[in-house]
Design an enzyme around this catalytic site. Structure first.
Site, PDB file in Angstrom:
ATOM      1  N   LYS A 147     -13.195   1.495 -14.372  1.00  0.00           N
ATOM      2  CA  LYS A 147     -13.494   0.106 -14.000  1.00  0.00           C
ATOM      3  C   LYS A 147     -13.913  -0.724 -15.219  1.00  0.00           C
ATOM      4  O   LYS A 147     -13.719  -1.941 -15.241  1.00  0.00           O
ATOM      5  CB  LYS A 147     -14.557   0.083 -12.899  1.00  0.00           C
ATOM      6  CG  LYS A 147     -14.036   0.653 -11.569  1.00  0.00           C
ATOM      7  CD  LYS A 147     -12.821  -0.135 -11.064  1.00  0.00           C
ATOM      8  CE  LYS A 147     -12.378   0.295  -9.685  1.00  0.00           C
ATOM      9  NZ  LYS A 147     -11.253  -0.521  -9.168  1.00  0.00           N
ATOM     10  N   ASP A 156       0.856  -1.194   0.000  1.00  0.00           N
ATOM     11  CA  ASP A 156       0.000   0.000   0.000  1.00  0.00           C
ATOM     12  C   ASP A 156       0.887   1.238   0.000  1.00  0.00           C
ATOM     13  O   ASP A 156       2.018   1.198   0.491  1.00  0.00           O
ATOM     14  CB  ASP A 156      -0.908   0.010   1.244  1.00  0.00           C
ATOM     15  CG  ASP A 156      -2.170   0.840   1.042  1.00  0.00           C
ATOM     16  OD1 ASP A 156      -3.245   0.248   0.811  1.00  0.00           O
ATOM     17  OD2 ASP A 156      -2.079   2.093   1.091  1.00  0.00           O
ATOM     18  N   TYR A 178     -14.896   7.140 -12.832  1.00  0.00           N
ATOM     19  CA  TYR A 178     -14.748   5.849 -12.132  1.00  0.00           C
ATOM     20  C   TYR A 178     -15.322   4.716 -12.990  1.00  0.00           C
ATOM     21  O   TYR A 178     -14.700   3.667 -13.137  1.00  0.00           O
ATOM     22  CB  TYR A 178     -15.452   5.924 -10.780  1.00  0.00           C
ATOM     23  CG  TYR A 178     -15.278   4.701  -9.904  1.00  0.00           C
ATOM     24  CD1 TYR A 178     -14.124   4.501  -9.153  1.00  0.00           C
ATOM     25  CD2 TYR A 178     -16.288   3.747  -9.804  1.00  0.00           C
ATOM     26  CE1 TYR A 178     -13.976   3.389  -8.338  1.00  0.00           C
ATOM     27  CE2 TYR A 178     -16.156   2.633  -8.987  1.00  0.00           C
ATOM     28  CZ  TYR A 178     -15.004   2.452  -8.255  1.00  0.00           C
ATOM     29  OH  TYR A 178     -14.863   1.347  -7.445  1.00  0.00           O
ATOM     30  N   ASP A 202       3.633   2.424  -4.188  1.00  0.00           N
ATOM     31  CA  ASP A 202       2.663   3.183  -4.968  1.00  0.00           C
ATOM     32  C   ASP A 202       2.485   2.418  -6.276  1.00  0.00           C
ATOM     33  O   ASP A 202       3.447   2.249  -7.034  1.00  0.00           O
ATOM     34  CB  ASP A 202       3.180   4.603  -5.227  1.00  0.00           C
ATOM     35  CG  ASP A 202       2.177   5.454  -5.998  1.00  0.00           C
ATOM     36  OD1 ASP A 202       1.348   4.887  -6.750  1.00  0.00           O
ATOM     37  OD2 ASP A 202       2.229   6.686  -5.869  1.00  0.00           O
TER      38      ASP A 202
END
Ligand code: NAI
Length: 243
Positions: free
Chosen positions: A150, A35, A146, A61
């Site tokens: 996706k 993370d 978004y 990252d």
């Protein structure tokens, strides 16, 4: 060194990624929890180790190839990669800026591509890559960037699966519905409640429910499934709910 299979999970400091790290460790993997929030992923990995699980942490990252490479090369091999890091924010389409759109694509798409590619380069036959799309890939209001990111993850997953199938590396995606994580809890409580009310049964999924599907697709015992997107959304993607 370990003789366990080794799984890498991005976005593992919280939410779906953290639940997946725990689940894969319970399933017998050594897990590297990655993370960009280094302090938090270190703490969560320590919590899991305190419960007897083989979980290491790495500050990564997903948009920075060098940090991904460093985490992978610190382990002797790569058996599974789960790309769960992602960001979300909302904006009306008419107000959406290029900056916000580019930032969304950078993390959700490029940040899936880089770890998946670096993992695939190191995998043997039997390797497993799981990406995280979203039910939102089918469309929605106030988050066009978004939705686009996706939907791109689904296309990327299919393309990777086609190029990697001769090497017997399976690449699949899980598309969660509305899930109770810090991402969705960052919304005001009335908005969270309103979103939850749109779900079949009126409840958000738990991160563990999503991790269960991810674990199935990451398992070495799951064969002959590649290029697929598994919607884990209580049936919302079937439509017919008046939305
Ligand atoms: P979350 O916001 O609770 O956790 C995401 C994690 O990813 C955080 O720990 C964050 O630090 C990390 N991250 C973000 N950008 C990163 C970067 N550049 N490099 C490394 N780490 C980074 O999110 P949540 O809810 O657990 O979501 C996980 C995935 O599932 C995301 O891809 C999200 O889009 C997707 N998803 C979530 C849904 C939900 O309702 N919560 C529904 C559908 C999909």
């Amino acid at each position: 060194m370990t003789d366990r299979s080794i799984a890498f999970v991005t976005g593992a400091a919280q939410g779906i990624g953290l639940a997946t790290a725990e689940r894969l460790a319970r399933d017998g993997f050594r897990v590297v929890a990655m993370d960009r929030n280094g302090a938090r992923v270190e703490q969560e990995a320590a919590n899991l180790r305190a419960r007897g699980l083989d979980v290491l942490a790495a500050t990564v990252d997903v948009c920075d190839r060098a940090s991904v490479v460093a985490a992978l090369d610190a382990q002797p091999r790569v058996d599974a990669m789960v790309c769960a890091a992602g960001i979300y924010n909302d904006a009306q389409f008419l107000d959406l800026t290029e900056e916000a759109f580019r930032a969304m694509l950078e993390v959700n798409v490029i940040g899936t591509f880089i770890p998946a590619q670096e993992a695939a380069r190191r995998m043997q036959a039997g390797g497993r890559i799981v990406t995280i799309s979203s039910r939102g890939a089918l469309g929605g209001t106030r988050f066009a960037h978004y939705v686009a990111s996706k939907a791109a993850v689904i296309g990327l997953t299919r393309a990777m699966a086609m190029e990697l199938r001769d090497r017997q590396i399976a690449v699949n995606s899980v598309a969660p519905g509305f899930t109770d994580t810090p991402m969705t809890r960052s919304a005001p409580p009335d908005m969270f409640a309103a979103w939850e009310g749109l779900e079949p049964g009126g409840k958000a999924a738990s991160p563990e429910v999503i991790a269960n599907a991810i674990a199935f697709l990451a398992a070495p015992t799951t064969h002959f499934i590649t290029g697929q997107t598994l919607f884990v959304d209580g049936g919302k993607s079937l439509g017919g709910l008046g939305i």
